[in-house]
Design a protein around this motif. Structure first.
Motif: not given
Length: 203
Positions: A47-49, A179, A183
């Motif tokens: 996952l990232s933004d 993190h 997210c």
């Protein structure tokens, strides 16, 4: 009871398996957020933004997580976490409603819900990073504006601040988990806020 989606589902249902939420779509989005978190935690997704990327790690026995993996893996392009929360919410909710109906038919739903809410409340009050799924559910319920289901006496603004503190603590203790939770919870908030804005200003 270790699956984050299952734990959130049990915290979210009311008597007889109904959903005491403003809309059913919000419930589905929160459960998708829990699935994204768990899949990132087990390194099946990254996952990232702005994107969700499959990264292997094998299959899962959880029906909700398997559905999310299948849809993400079969997508022609990478999408942001909030887009998956938006797209998959309705289908995911149907799956968890079936599970709750089965538990209700067995007479076990009330006990399971009570145990789940007590566990999540304990994790939120410390906050307890040793029970990552329960802490994640507390944060995701707050992101979905339903934190009162497990912490009915805490004002919403206090819960939001405590959720941010819990995510920050998790990031310090276990950066990968923190993190993933940041997210996933941001995706739930963004999706619900976007839908609220669309309803307020149609067209």
């Amino acid at each position: 009871m270790t699956s984050t989606p299952l734990l959130l589902t049990l915290c979210g249902v009311g008597e007889g398996g109904s959903w005491p939420w403003a809309t059913r779509s919000e419930a589905g989005r929160a459960v998708v957020g829990a699935a994204l978190f768990e899949l990132a935690l087990t390194r099946r997704l990254e996952l990232s933004d702005d994107r969700v990327v499959p990264c292997g790690g094998g299959a899962t026995d959880d029906v909700v997580q398997a559905q999310v993996l299948r849809r993400v893996g079969g997508s022609a392009r990478a999408r942001a976490p909030w887009e998956w929360v938006e797209r998959l919410g309705p289908d995911v909710l149907r799956h968890v409603e079936w599970e709750c109906a089965g538990a209700a038919a067995l007479g076990a739903l009330g006990e399971w819900v009570g145990e789940a809410r007590a566990r999540v409340r304990r994790a939120a009050e410390r906050p307890d990073v040793s029970d990552t799924p329960a802490l994640a559910v507390a944060v995701l319920l707050i992101a979905a504006r339903r934190g009162h289901l497990v912490r009915p006496t805490v004002p919403p603004e206090v819960m939001v601040r405590q959720a941010a503190d819990a995510v920050a603590l998790l990031e310090r203790r276990t950066p990968h988990s923190g993190h993933a939770l940041r997210c996933a919870s941001a995706a739930v908030r963004c999706s619900i806020a976007a839908s609220a804005a669309a309803l307020a200003f149609p067209g």
